[in-house]
Write a protein that holds these residues in place. Sequence first.
Motif, PDB file in Angstrom:
ATOM      1  N   VAL A  28      42.736 117.413  79.714  1.00 29.97           N
ATOM      2  CA  VAL A  28      42.488 118.853  79.867  1.00 29.97           C
ATOM      3  C   VAL A  28      41.177 119.072  80.623  1.00 29.97           C
ATOM      4  N   GLN A  29      40.155 118.309  80.244  1.00 25.96           N
ATOM      5  CA  GLN A  29      38.854 118.417  80.918  1.00 25.96           C
ATOM      6  C   GLN A  29      38.973 118.082  82.394  1.00 25.96           C
ATOM      7  N   LEU A  30      39.754 117.036  82.659  1.00 26.02           N
ATOM      8  CA  LEU A  30      39.948 116.621  84.051  1.00 26.02           C
ATOM      9  C   LEU A  30      40.454 117.809  84.885  1.00 26.02           C
ATOM     10  N   GLY A  31      41.344 118.603  84.270  1.00 22.62           N
ATOM     11  CA  GLY A  31      41.877 119.776  84.972  1.00 22.62           C
ATOM     12  C   GLY A  31      40.800 120.803  85.282  1.00 22.62           C
ATOM     13  N   ARG A  32      39.807 120.948  84.408  1.00 27.90           N
ATOM     14  CA  ARG A  32      38.742 121.936  84.650  1.00 27.90           C
ATOM     15  C   ARG A  32      37.804 121.489  85.765  1.00 27.90           C
ATOM     16  N   PHE A  33      37.814 120.191  86.035  1.00 24.11           N
ATOM     17  CA  PHE A  33      36.872 119.666  87.046  1.00 24.11           C
ATOM     18  C   PHE A  33      37.590 119.156  88.292  1.00 24.11           C
ATOM     19  N   ILE A  34      38.749 119.745  88.593  1.00 23.78           N
ATOM     20  CA  ILE A  34      39.373 119.451  89.895  1.00 23.78           C
ATOM     21  C   ILE A  34      38.501 120.150  90.944  1.00 23.78           C
ATOM     22  N   ASN A  35      37.988 119.394  91.870  1.00 20.59           N
ATOM     23  CA  ASN A  35      36.955 119.932  92.773  1.00 20.59           C
ATOM     24  C   ASN A  35      37.291 119.521  94.221  1.00 20.59           C
ATOM     25  N   PRO A  36      38.444 119.997  94.732  1.00 18.01           N
ATOM     26  CA  PRO A  36      38.957 119.417  95.980  1.00 18.01           C
ATOM     27  C   PRO A  36      38.031 119.558  97.177  1.00 18.01           C
ATOM     28  N   ASP A  37      37.387 120.721  97.330  1.00 18.49           N
ATOM     29  CA  ASP A  37      36.559 120.915  98.541  1.00 18.49           C
ATOM     30  C   ASP A  37      35.347 119.996  98.555  1.00 18.49           C
ATOM     31  N   LEU A  38      34.723 119.856  97.380  1.00 23.09           N
ATOM     32  CA  LEU A  38      33.517 119.020  97.346  1.00 23.09           C
ATOM     33  C   LEU A  38      33.904 117.546  97.420  1.00 23.09           C
ATOM     34  N   ALA A  65      30.637 117.613  90.786  1.00 24.67           N
ATOM     35  CA  ALA A  65      31.206 116.993  89.581  1.00 24.67           C
ATOM     36  C   ALA A  65      32.731 116.953  89.657  1.00 24.67           C
ATOM     37  N   TYR A  66      33.290 115.822  89.271  1.00 25.74           N
ATOM     38  CA  TYR A  66      34.752 115.664  89.164  1.00 25.74           C
ATOM     39  C   TYR A  66      35.009 114.385  88.378  1.00 25.74           C
ATOM     40  N   ARG A 102      37.145 103.765  99.074  1.00 24.97           N
ATOM     41  CA  ARG A 102      37.713 105.105  99.282  1.00 24.97           C
ATOM     42  C   ARG A 102      38.902 105.335  98.333  1.00 24.97           C
ATOM     43  N   GLU A 103      39.752 104.326  98.223  1.00 29.13           N
ATOM     44  CA  GLU A 103      40.906 104.454  97.319  1.00 29.13           C
ATOM     45  C   GLU A 103      40.428 104.702  95.884  1.00 29.13           C
ATOM     46  N   LYS A 104      39.382 103.987  95.486  1.00 23.68           N
ATOM     47  CA  LYS A 104      38.872 104.177  94.113  1.00 23.68           C
ATOM     48  C   LYS A 104      38.358 105.597  93.916  1.00 23.68           C
ATOM     49  N   PHE A 105      37.630 106.096  94.915  1.00 23.20           N
ATOM     50  CA  PHE A 105      37.096 107.457  94.789  1.00 23.20           C
ATOM     51  C   PHE A 105      38.234 108.475  94.692  1.00 23.20           C
ATOM     52  N   LEU A 106      39.310 108.226  95.451  1.00 27.01           N
ATOM     53  CA  LEU A 106      40.444 109.163  95.475  1.00 27.01           C
ATOM     54  C   LEU A 106      41.254 109.132  94.185  1.00 27.01           C
ATOM     55  N   THR A 107      41.319 107.972  93.526  1.00 26.93           N
ATOM     56  CA  THR A 107      42.341 107.808  92.482  1.00 26.93           C
ATOM     57  C   THR A 107      41.821 107.476  91.081  1.00 26.93           C
ATOM     58  N   HIS A 108      40.578 107.031  90.962  1.00 26.55           N
ATOM     59  CA  HIS A 108      40.150 106.429  89.698  1.00 26.55           C
ATOM     60  C   HIS A 108      39.411 107.447  88.825  1.00 26.55           C
ATOM     61  N   ALA A 109      40.181 108.236  88.070  1.00 19.83           N
ATOM     62  CA  ALA A 109      39.600 109.333  87.278  1.00 19.83           C
ATOM     63  C   ALA A 109      39.025 108.801  85.957  1.00 19.83           C
TER      64      ALA A 109
END
Length: 402
Positions: free
Chosen positions: A159-169, A250-251, A215-222
């Motif tokens: 749920v928290q992950l959803g609050r911190f979706i930060n696509p532009d940054l 933050a994300y 880059r892959e880690k930054f894109l996918t590793h929540a």
Amino acid sequence: MSKYHPLSEAEAIEIARSFAEVFPTGEELVSREIGDGNLNLVFHITQPATGRSLIVKQALPYVKIIGDSWPLSLDRARIEGEALIKQGELAPGLVPVVYRSDADMALTIMEDLSDHVIMRKGLIEGGVYPDFAEHLAEFLSRTLFFTSDLGMNQQDKKVQLGRFINPDLCKITEDFVLNFPYYDAESNNIEPYLRDAAEAVWRDEELLLEAAKLREKFLTHAQALLHGDLHTGSIFVTPASTKVIDPEFAYYGPMGFDIGAIVANLLLNYAGQEHWSPNEADRRDRRAYLLSTITELWTRFERKFRALWDAHGVDKRFDLPGYQDDYMKRLLQDTIGFAGAKALRRVYGLAQVADIATIPDREARERAQRLALAIARNLIVSNRSASSIEDVVRIAETAAGS
Ligand code: SR1
Ligand code: MG
């Protein structure tokens, strides 16, 4: 209709005046726009008669250093406010107090930290911060552990992950840190004398492969809630106090990105020392101080993180012998890889760092840039074989020829 508009100084004063807890008396308030970062307006509001003050920070709807051709979501102000509050709960005293955040106006109104200095400036001026490694290890271990699947309810984390979706940054990082430096992108800011070094990066297949994996880690590793932009311009310090600011990036991402960011920025300062410490003995001391800060930071972080895990781990599957050791090894390797990526983009990317870019003598600046590049490359290519923070020390010392 949205009420958002960029504030004038007079409007910033009016907003500040409503904070009776900071300005209980009616004397005159003065505003100065002090935003020297890349993205926001920052108003420093003071009351000369009482010496009281606060900060009104407002997000702009575009990247300030590029202009309105690069629009940027204002939701980052909400994310920054919520991240600061979460970090303040997890790491009390290590972030500024937030008085109010206003998502509609993209405002964060917070404690003024002008009695501190921005760490980048402090380091350039030769400052020593004996408690910094301890404070930042505390900040990182607690904010990363307690927002991860290791230390919090795993359903709440989603749920928290959803609050911190930060696509532009995130896109700024994905582009300016993890993409543009690796080809001849238009926004790169390559001094002509450094072009050969940039071209060598673009041909370096070993480096490009490791950078792609990062880059892959930054894109996918929540993995945990990151600060997301933890360079030395995002930290206020005094010798006895550390305050982490500006978590608008933050994300939920890989923990090593935050730790690597600070390691990178200490190394960029290291690379500039030929200029900042012209005397050879001073330079040796200064560089030793910077490397020992990196070692202390990781060592303290690891000790604290493992202790939190032993005391508060929520997942029994992870109690297997060897699991924690393997996790910490992978975290160190990510830290080293991201440190390299964060350092490399500052050498010839759009947003550079004063530790190197303000060195006035061209040849000294070039030597600092080439040193930073050599360190960055070696961190990136060796990240997955690293086994100790001493590997970072060795890479920096070898590149500097010491
Ligand atoms: C457009 S690049 C701007 C940079 O400034 C911020 O502090 C981040 O580091 C970002 O990458
Ligand atoms: Mg910032």
